[in-house]
Design an enzyme around this catalytic site. Structure first.
Site, PDB file in Angstrom:
ATOM      1  CG  MET A  60     -56.679 -49.801 -22.181  1.00 58.72           C
ATOM      2  SD  MET A  60     -55.307 -49.111 -23.371  1.00 58.72           S
ATOM      3  CE  MET A  60     -56.329 -48.875 -24.951  1.00 58.72           C
ATOM      4  CE1 TYR A  61     -52.555 -47.961 -21.241  1.00 60.25           C
ATOM      5  CE2 TYR A  61     -50.882 -48.402 -19.486  1.00 60.25           C
ATOM      6  CZ  TYR A  61     -51.533 -47.701 -20.185  1.00 60.25           C
ATOM      7  OH  TYR A  61     -51.607 -46.215 -19.824  1.00 60.25           O
TER       8      TYR A  61
END
Length: 325
Positions: A60-61
């Site tokens: 998700m970064y």
């Protein structure tokens, strides 16, 4: 650089892990302060030159662009087998009820997406970013075990959950003969020491490697308390971590400044040395937005704090509400 086994596994990792949340296309994710590929390149290169072989990112970064950048740059600079690459699964990645979490469906889908973005055939360490409490633990553990057996994952780890939950998952893995967690990525620094009560002793007893996130308290331990940066002003999650015990936290930060001044070293080295001197800690996850930040981190490996200095650093701490889980 110093190296250590990750828990009771045979995997050798550098005593510093480069956290890759800082890397990613700013327009792709929620963070305006992330670094694009060209700004990331010198930091990755410096890390490798410093002997760091351990890199931690997450699906998700920056909406996946962290994995893309890290995978591309590592491929340019070093043979795949010379680095240990960790990523994570749990957070929302696509619309719909199955676009997040730790169901078997989500885990199986997200590992393939992460491998595609990284440009790799496997990840060395696959971590549950948080515990999905709506999914049976057995379902989570068996899915992770199957990824290991399929060759897509070498080892598995967990992040930021309650000690009783982690103990239960370790027991279930042993009971069913599934792959066991080898690491715990949790929140530990001089401003948040609640993990010393149960989680760190559990990890020591069970042979689990500990790789704390935010070891410098998002910079709070490296500069004057009221000094801000672009990241600190725009980091919504970070702001939630240091609101409930600001008075005592300020005193702890002041003690770091005092010890650092007495030794004639940057504050970051003292705060990190405190963590590295703890027996349970394997490899703190350091964030770096400039290549020079890595110099302080590496220098901290050689600092041995006296008992008096440790007492001075810890004296103002008060119990904190549990956070980060």
């Amino acid at each position: 650089m110093q190296y250590s086994r990750l828990g009771s596994s045979g995997l050798q990792v550098s005593r510093l892990c480069l956290g890759c949340m800082t890397f990613g296309e700013p327009l792709r994710g929620p963070h305006e302060w992330t670094l694009d590929e060209e700004k990331t390149r010198p930091i990755i290169r410096k890390a490798l030159e410093s002997g760091i072989n351990f890199f931690d990112t997450a699906n998700m970064y920056s909406a996946g662009s962290s994995e893309e950048i890290v995978g591309k740059l590592l491929k340019e600079m070093v043979p795949r087998d010379e680095v240990v690459v960790a990523t994570k699964v749990h957070m929302q990645m696509r619309p719909g009820p199955n676009g997040r979490g730790l169901s078997r469906k989500a885990i199986m889908h997200e590992i393939d997406q992460s491998l595609t973005r990284l440009g790799m055939d496997y990840v060395d360490l696959y971590q549950i970013h948080r515990l999905d409490r709506e999914v049976p633990m057995e379902e989570i553990l068996e899915a992770l075990h199957d990824l290991v057996k399929a060759g897509k994952v070498r080892y598995i780890g967990a992040c930021s959950l309650y000690a009783w939950e982690f103990a239960t998952m370790l027991h279930l893995a042993d009971k069913h003969g599934w792959t066991r967690f080898v690491s715990m990525q949790n929140y530990v620094n001089l401003l948040y020491r609640e993990e010393e009560r149960e989680m760190l002793p559990l990890c020591e007893a069970e042979g689990i490697g500990v790789m704390p996130w935010s070891p410098l308290a998002r910079g709070k331990l490296t500069r004057d308390w009221d000094e801000t940066t672009f990241r600190s002003e725009t980091d919504a999650f970070g702001k939630t971590l240091y609101q409930n015990a600001a008075d005592s936290d300020r005193q702890v930060a002041a003690a770091v400044a005092t010890v650092a001044a007495r030794r004639g070293v940057p504050r970051a080295q003292i705060a990190l040395a405190w963590l590295l001197n703890k027996a349970a800690i394997t490899s703190p996850i350091i964030g770096a937005s400039k290549a020079g930040h890595l110099d302080d981190a590496v220098a901290a490996l050689d600092i041995i704090l006296s008992g008096e200095e440790i007492a001075e650093l810890e004296d103002a701490y008060v119990p904190h509400a549990v956070t980060g889980i």
